[in-house]
Motif scaffolding. Structure first.
Motif, PDB file in Angstrom:
ATOM      1  N   SER A   4       0.828  -1.212   0.000  1.00 27.10           N
ATOM      2  CA  SER A   4       0.000   0.000   0.000  1.00 27.10           C
ATOM      3  C   SER A   4       0.852   1.248   0.000  1.00 27.10           C
ATOM      4  O   SER A   4       0.495   2.271  -0.589  1.00 27.10           O
ATOM      5  CB  SER A   4      -0.927  -0.011   1.223  1.00 27.10           C
ATOM      6  OG  SER A   4      -0.172  -0.084   2.416  1.00 27.10           O
ATOM      7  N   ARG A   5       2.049   1.154   0.637  1.00 22.36           N
ATOM      8  CA  ARG A   5       2.957   2.305   0.659  1.00 22.36           C
ATOM      9  C   ARG A   5       3.444   2.628  -0.740  1.00 22.36           C
ATOM     10  O   ARG A   5       3.508   3.785  -1.143  1.00 22.36           O
ATOM     11  CB  ARG A   5       4.130   2.009   1.579  1.00 22.36           C
ATOM     12  CG  ARG A   5       5.132   3.144   1.667  1.00 22.36           C
ATOM     13  CD  ARG A   5       6.210   2.814   2.671  1.00 22.36           C
ATOM     14  NE  ARG A   5       7.204   3.865   2.734  1.00 22.36           N
ATOM     15  CZ  ARG A   5       8.261   3.822   3.529  1.00 22.36           C
ATOM     16  NH1 ARG A   5       8.445   2.794   4.332  1.00 22.36           N
ATOM     17  NH2 ARG A   5       9.134   4.803   3.538  1.00 22.36           N
ATOM     18  N   ALA A   6       3.780   1.573  -1.501  1.00 24.81           N
ATOM     19  CA  ALA A   6       4.253   1.791  -2.867  1.00 24.81           C
ATOM     20  C   ALA A   6       3.147   2.386  -3.732  1.00 24.81           C
ATOM     21  O   ALA A   6       3.379   3.300  -4.525  1.00 24.81           O
ATOM     22  CB  ALA A   6       4.755   0.476  -3.457  1.00 24.81           C
ATOM     23  N   LEU A   7       1.919   1.839  -3.577  1.00 23.01           N
ATOM     24  CA  LEU A   7       0.802   2.354  -4.373  1.00 23.01           C
ATOM     25  C   LEU A   7       0.514   3.806  -4.048  1.00 23.01           C
ATOM     26  O   LEU A   7       0.197   4.606  -4.932  1.00 23.01           O
ATOM     27  CB  LEU A   7      -0.438   1.490  -4.122  1.00 23.01           C
ATOM     28  CG  LEU A   7      -0.374   0.068  -4.693  1.00 23.01           C
ATOM     29  CD1 LEU A   7      -1.562  -0.744  -4.213  1.00 23.01           C
ATOM     30  CD2 LEU A   7      -0.320   0.097  -6.208  1.00 23.01           C
ATOM     31  N   LEU A   8       0.612   4.160  -2.768  1.00 21.00           N
ATOM     32  CA  LEU A   8       0.417   5.544  -2.368  1.00 21.00           C
ATOM     33  C   LEU A   8       1.452   6.451  -3.009  1.00 21.00           C
ATOM     34  O   LEU A   8       1.140   7.539  -3.500  1.00 21.00           O
ATOM     35  CB  LEU A   8       0.476   5.655  -0.845  1.00 21.00           C
ATOM     36  CG  LEU A   8       0.325   7.077  -0.270  1.00 21.00           C
ATOM     37  CD1 LEU A   8      -1.032   7.642  -0.656  1.00 21.00           C
ATOM     38  CD2 LEU A   8       0.480   7.047   1.244  1.00 21.00           C
ATOM     39  N   ALA A 235      12.836   4.335  -8.189  1.00 27.88           N
ATOM     40  CA  ALA A 235      12.733   2.911  -8.507  1.00 27.88           C
ATOM     41  C   ALA A 235      12.783   2.075  -7.235  1.00 27.88           C
ATOM     42  O   ALA A 235      13.331   2.487  -6.212  1.00 27.88           O
ATOM     43  CB  ALA A 235      13.860   2.505  -9.449  1.00 27.88           C
ATOM     44  N   SER A 236      12.209   0.870  -7.279  1.00 21.50           N
ATOM     45  CA  SER A 236      12.171   0.026  -6.092  1.00 21.50           C
ATOM     46  C   SER A 236      11.769  -1.390  -6.469  1.00 21.50           C
ATOM     47  O   SER A 236      11.111  -1.614  -7.484  1.00 21.50           O
ATOM     48  CB  SER A 236      11.159   0.575  -5.087  1.00 21.50           C
ATOM     49  OG  SER A 236      11.093  -0.224  -3.930  1.00 21.50           O
ATOM     50  N   ASN A 237      12.165  -2.349  -5.637  1.00 20.12           N
ATOM     51  CA  ASN A 237      11.599  -3.700  -5.720  1.00 20.12           C
ATOM     52  C   ASN A 237      10.961  -4.109  -4.394  1.00 20.12           C
ATOM     53  O   ASN A 237      10.581  -5.270  -4.222  1.00 20.12           O
ATOM     54  CB  ASN A 237      12.666  -4.718  -6.133  1.00 20.12           C
ATOM     55  CG  ASN A 237      13.712  -4.947  -5.043  1.00 20.12           C
ATOM     56  OD1 ASN A 237      13.908  -4.095  -4.161  1.00 20.12           O
ATOM     57  ND2 ASN A 237      14.391  -6.075  -5.093  1.00 20.12           N
ATOM     58  N   ASP A 238      10.858  -3.147  -3.447  1.00 19.62           N
ATOM     59  CA  ASP A 238      10.281  -3.479  -2.141  1.00 19.62           C
ATOM     60  C   ASP A 238       9.250  -2.460  -1.665  1.00 19.62           C
ATOM     61  O   ASP A 238       8.842  -2.482  -0.507  1.00 19.62           O
ATOM     62  CB  ASP A 238      11.386  -3.652  -1.093  1.00 19.62           C
ATOM     63  CG  ASP A 238      12.081  -2.339  -0.730  1.00 19.62           C
ATOM     64  OD1 ASP A 238      11.877  -1.324  -1.433  1.00 19.62           O
ATOM     65  OD2 ASP A 238      12.858  -2.325   0.258  1.00 19.62           O
ATOM     66  N   GLY A 239       8.828  -1.573  -2.557  1.00 17.30           N
ATOM     67  CA  GLY A 239       7.805  -0.612  -2.201  1.00 17.30           C
ATOM     68  C   GLY A 239       8.313   0.676  -1.597  1.00 17.30           C
ATOM     69  O   GLY A 239       7.518   1.570  -1.318  1.00 17.30           O
ATOM     70  N   VAL A 240       9.626   0.795  -1.401  1.00 12.83           N
ATOM     71  CA  VAL A 240      10.209   2.017  -0.848  1.00 12.83           C
ATOM     72  C   VAL A 240      10.896   2.773  -1.987  1.00 12.83           C
ATOM     73  O   VAL A 240      11.898   2.294  -2.517  1.00 12.83           O
ATOM     74  CB  VAL A 240      11.227   1.709   0.269  1.00 12.83           C
ATOM     75  CG1 VAL A 240      11.826   3.004   0.808  1.00 12.83           C
ATOM     76  CG2 VAL A 240      10.564   0.924   1.393  1.00 12.83           C
TER      77      VAL A 240
END
Length: 280
Positions: A4-8, A235-240
């Motif tokens: 949800s953090r990444a989507l936000l 960029a990210s692969n963990d949502g951060v």
């Protein structure tokens, strides 16, 4: 699946693009781990010997990680800290023009940003040990560094953070690539001009005998820097945003980046809004 953090984060960027606003990202770079600086140098390995380093030569010495790291079946307790955006385990690495992080190089490498860093002017690379989330950790910091030859008109900020996870299993670890603003991708002697073009930066890792991973955009000019299709800033692969996390369990790296990276998603949502050298 994105958190949800990444989507936000994606939504806020998409909306900012639609309304012409500038989104400010919190840097994932971890503070408080490091503090042992290199001498000012160009292609050196700590303690900063290297071609045309501008400092008295020093013999490269592998630095203690503070714990045991099982990387594809080999246990390491120390690594060589190389100025040009990487660490290696079997020998120092003075190469400045980035090569593809593939094939059997014979020298395991972890590279958050393999390019021609030059610290003869400006901030110095530093490294050290500490703790992260209650675990022993080792970090190398490139805090606003310039590029060859002695340029600071554009700077890059990035970090390699290696975290002991022996609480999960012997030799297990997590390593993070953390990024702030990344403005240049190439040194003058790698075909670049003004820090851009030529043979461009790469990011990823290699176990030295053929197992390797490069993150999306690695080696593609314009892709990794701010504003690029795979800009490391977001960029990210963990949502951060600005962070890649690689979990090493039983010697094998998990949580690998997928081709459909966060950077590509950001680009899509924004659309909704309408060699060796001789030193002189």
């Amino acid at each position: 699946m994105l958190s949800s953090r990444a989507l936000l984060a994606i939504t806020s960027i998409g909306l900012a693009s639609m309304f012409g606003a500038t989104t400010v990202f919190a840097s994932p770079i971890v503070g408080g781990i490091g503090g042992t600086p290199f001498l000012a140098n160009d292609d050196g390995t700590y303690p900063a010997n290297g071609l045309n380093s501008g400092t008295p030569p020093g013999t490269p010495v592998a630095q203690s990680l503070g714990f045991t790291f099982n990387f594809y079946g080999t246990n390491y307790t120390a690594a060589y800290i190389n100025n040009n955006g990487n660490i290696t385990f079997n020998a120092p690495q003075a190469t400045f023009t980035p090569f593809a992080i593939t094939g059997a190089t014979g020298n395991p490498l972890i590279a958050p940003f393999f390019a021609d860093v030059d610290t003869r002017v400006g901030p110095l690379v530093d490294f050290g040990t500490g703790t992260y989330s209650g675990h022993s950790a080792f970090a190398v910091n490139w805090p606003g560094v310039g590029y060859y030859s002695e340029h600071l008109d554009k700077t890059d900020t990035f970090q390699l953070l290696l975290v002991d996870r022996s609480d999960v299993g012997a030799g297990d670890a997590d390593f993070y690539f953390n990024y702030g603003s990344m403005q240049w991708e190439t040194g003058d002697a790698s075909g670049g001009s003004g820090g851009l073009g030529g043979t461009c930066a790469r990011a990823g890792f290699n176990n030295g005998v053929g197992t390797s991973v490069e993150i999306p955009g690695s080696g593609t000019c314009g892709a990794l820097i701010d504003g690029g299709a795979h800009q490391l800033l977001t960029a990210s692969n963990d949502g951060v945003p600005g962070q890649y996390l690689f979990q090493v369990r039983g010697g094998v790296v998990n949580n690998l980046p997928e081709p459909a990276s966060l950077a590509l998603l950001l680009t899509g949502l924004a659309g909704l809004g309408l060699t060796r050298r001789r030193r002189g």
